[in-house]
Design a protein around this motif. Structure first.
Motif, mmCIF file in Angstrom:
data_model
loop_
_atom_site.group_PDB
_atom_site.id
_atom_site.type_symbol
_atom_site.label_atom_id
_atom_site.label_comp_id
_atom_site.label_asym_id
_atom_site.label_seq_id
_atom_site.Cartn_x
_atom_site.Cartn_y
_atom_site.Cartn_z
ATOM 1 N N SER A 1 0.903 -1.175 0.092
ATOM 2 C CA SER A 1 0.165 0.139 0.128
ATOM 3 C C SER A 1 1.012 1.283 0.093
ATOM 4 C CB SER A 1 -0.902 -0.039 1.207
ATOM 5 O OG SER A 1 -1.589 1.322 1.455
ATOM 6 N N SER B 1 -1.605 7.093 2.093
ATOM 7 C CA SER B 1 -1.147 8.029 3.138
ATOM 8 C C SER B 1 -2.079 8.755 4.159
ATOM 9 C CB SER B 1 -0.273 9.669 2.214
ATOM 10 O OG SER B 1 -1.480 10.076 1.642
ATOM 11 N N GLN B 2 -3.414 8.690 3.658
ATOM 12 C CA GLN B 2 -4.585 9.194 4.466
ATOM 13 C C GLN B 2 -5.620 8.623 4.127
ATOM 14 O OE1 GLN B 2 -4.508 13.241 4.212
ATOM 15 N NE2 GLN B 2 -5.684 13.259 2.240
ATOM 16 N N THR B 3 -6.783 8.496 5.152
ATOM 17 C CA THR B 3 -7.820 7.917 4.635
ATOM 18 C C THR B 3 -8.907 8.736 3.603
ATOM 19 O OG1 THR B 3 -8.204 7.090 7.206
ATOM 20 C CG2 THR B 3 -10.072 7.315 6.005
ATOM 21 N N ASN C 1 -7.956 4.215 1.497
ATOM 22 C CA ASN C 1 -6.571 4.134 1.672
ATOM 23 C C ASN C 1 -6.337 4.551 3.181
ATOM 24 O OD1 ASN C 1 -6.035 3.526 -0.838
ATOM 25 N ND2 ASN C 1 -6.616 5.694 -1.372
ATOM 26 N N LYS D 1 -4.396 4.081 7.103
ATOM 27 C CA LYS D 1 -3.181 3.965 8.029
ATOM 28 C C LYS D 1 -3.393 2.772 9.147
ATOM 29 C CE LYS D 1 -0.107 7.877 6.865
ATOM 30 N NZ LYS D 1 0.580 8.797 7.213
ATOM 31 N N GLY E 1 -1.669 1.999 12.753
ATOM 32 C CA GLY E 1 -0.272 2.418 13.694
ATOM 33 C C GLY E 1 -0.188 1.334 14.779
ATOM 34 N N GLU F 1 -1.828 0.880 5.089
ATOM 35 C CA GLU F 1 -0.331 1.044 5.270
ATOM 36 C C GLU F 1 0.007 0.938 6.485
ATOM 37 O OE1 GLU F 1 2.970 4.664 5.139
ATOM 38 O OE2 GLU F 1 0.801 5.238 4.450
ATOM 39 N N VAL G 1 2.181 1.433 10.026
ATOM 40 C CA VAL G 1 3.046 2.275 10.448
ATOM 41 C C VAL G 1 3.677 1.937 11.852
ATOM 42 C CG1 VAL G 1 3.679 4.734 10.875
ATOM 43 C CG2 VAL G 1 1.788 4.246 9.218
ATOM 44 N N LEU H 1 3.258 7.271 15.152
ATOM 45 C CA LEU H 1 2.061 8.024 15.354
ATOM 46 C C LEU H 1 1.846 8.088 16.730
ATOM 47 C CD1 LEU H 1 0.154 6.133 12.616
ATOM 48 C CD2 LEU H 1 1.255 8.237 12.500
ATOM 49 N N LEU I 1 -6.687 9.244 12.103
ATOM 50 C CA LEU I 1 -6.059 7.716 11.899
ATOM 51 C C LEU I 1 -7.151 6.796 11.838
ATOM 52 C CD1 LEU I 1 -3.344 6.032 11.967
ATOM 53 C CD2 LEU I 1 -3.964 5.850 14.377
#
Length: 350
Positions: free
Chosen positions: A27, A30-32, A50, A52, A54, A85, A87, A92, A107
């Motif tokens: 993936s 970078s952000q929802t 899309n 993230k 953490g 993605e 992380v 975070l 997030l």
């Protein structure tokens, strides 16, 4: 040589976790977002997410390896409409920070300890009650009880997030700079790092030690400088602390799972098919991860024995169980709902 062992272990864990999961690609999200898909999503009428996810473990930790493998599987099975993605490394923030970010819409997902979630719902507090589980088999039996765990996962829906699967996080015991812990009296006068959890603090008080809450990243220096005498965690913590903590005593006071949570808003926007993909692949990951975790623990134990760590197995566990009985009595009086869930969890082990 150490680097080679870590790389080899990472590969072995990934292979174990991926046995029943098929992966393809990664993936680059970078952000929802919740927009119509340019490819698979348009054809199915599903939104593309899309996201993230953490967590605070290292890149070569079993948790990170499992979550990354799962993310690849989800992307493939959703035809690219769910991209996650992962992380790692606490980039975070702390677990509490990540929950706050999910609640604020910054997030999408996080892997956090059930102990941390106890600060948001009493349903999770039950998992921090000492000696709740009879043994590891009983622990897994409860976590794989879908009806019981749905009750727990749903408990935070009104706070903007919900759980959907678990990851084994081992059994927690005491490890110290140099003192062997065989009975509760051995903890007298010791300052022990615990998680920032009232239940953990109550447990230390009941056992005669002194609880000191601090972040995981501060433990090494705190032991080294004599600020604390030890900590309590699963055996993999020795991967980071074996240089300063030379005794690990198996009192096995708690088995607290990690929980993967997702924004309730994001969850509500997903189609039934996407939710099914998340749930089914996550359940497979959790099941496969049991073996991956065991291999990870075994590797850490083997490595730290070479650093002079002593493992104490002849612990008087019944004495510890007796010492924490007041915690159950206090729960029954002050938090009857949590006590009732503890009873339900214990009944589910039979």
């Amino acid at each position: 040589m150490k680097k080679n062992r870590i790389v080899a272990l990472a590969g072995a864990i990934l292979m174990t976790v991926s046995m029943a999961l098929t992966g393809c690609g990664g993936s680059n999200a970078s952000q929802t977002t919740a927009t119509q898909a340019a490819a698979g999503g348009e054809a199915s009428g599903e939104k593309t997410f899309n996201m993230k996810l953490g967590h605070n473990m290292a890149e070569d930790h079993a948790v990170n390896i499992a979550l990354k493998g799962w993310a690849e599987t989800v992307k493939e099975k959703s035809n690219g409409t769910i991209n996650i993605e992962v992380v790692p490394n606490g980039v975070l923030g702390s677990e509490t920070d990540m929950i706050s970010q999910i609640q604020g819409g910054a997030l999408d997902m996080a892997k956090v300890s059930a102990a941390t979630l106890g600060n948001f719902s009493k349903a999770y507090t039950a998992f921090s009650v000492p000696y709740l589980f009879n043994d590891k088999e009983s622990y897994f039996k409860v976590l794989e009880n879908q009806d019981l765990m749905k009750e727990v996962y749903d408990a935070t829906a009104d706070q903007g997030f919900r759980g959907f699967t678990w990851l084994d996080s081992g059994a927690r015991s005491f490890y110290t700079k140099d003192r062997e812990i065989r009975k509760p009296e051995d903890l007298k006068g010791l300052k022990i790092r615990t998680m920032d959890s009232q239940m953990a603090i109550d447990m230390m008080n009941a056992l005669g030690g002194s609880a000191t809450a601090m972040g995981y990243g501060d433990i090494y220096t705190a032991i080294q400088q004599g600020v604390i005498d030890g900590a309590e965690n699963n055996v993999t913590a020795l991967r980071d602390h074996a240089d300063v903590a030379k005794v690990y005593s198996y009192d096995i006071h708690t088995m607290i799972p990690d929980i993967v949570v997702i924004s309730q808003k994001v969850w509500d926007e997903m189609s039934d098919n996407q939710k099914q993909i998340i749930n089914e692949t996550a359940a497979e990951m959790s099941s496969n991860y049991k073996q991956a975790w065991k291999e990870f623990e075994d590797q850490v134990i083997n490595d730290v024995k070479g650093k002079g760590v002593t493992f104490v197995e002849d612990v008087d566990i019944p004495a510890f169980q007796e010492a924490v009985k007041p915690i159950y009595e206090k729960l029954q009086k002050d938090e009857p709902d949590t006590y009732a869930l503890c009873e339900k969890i214990q009944a589910a082990q039979k």
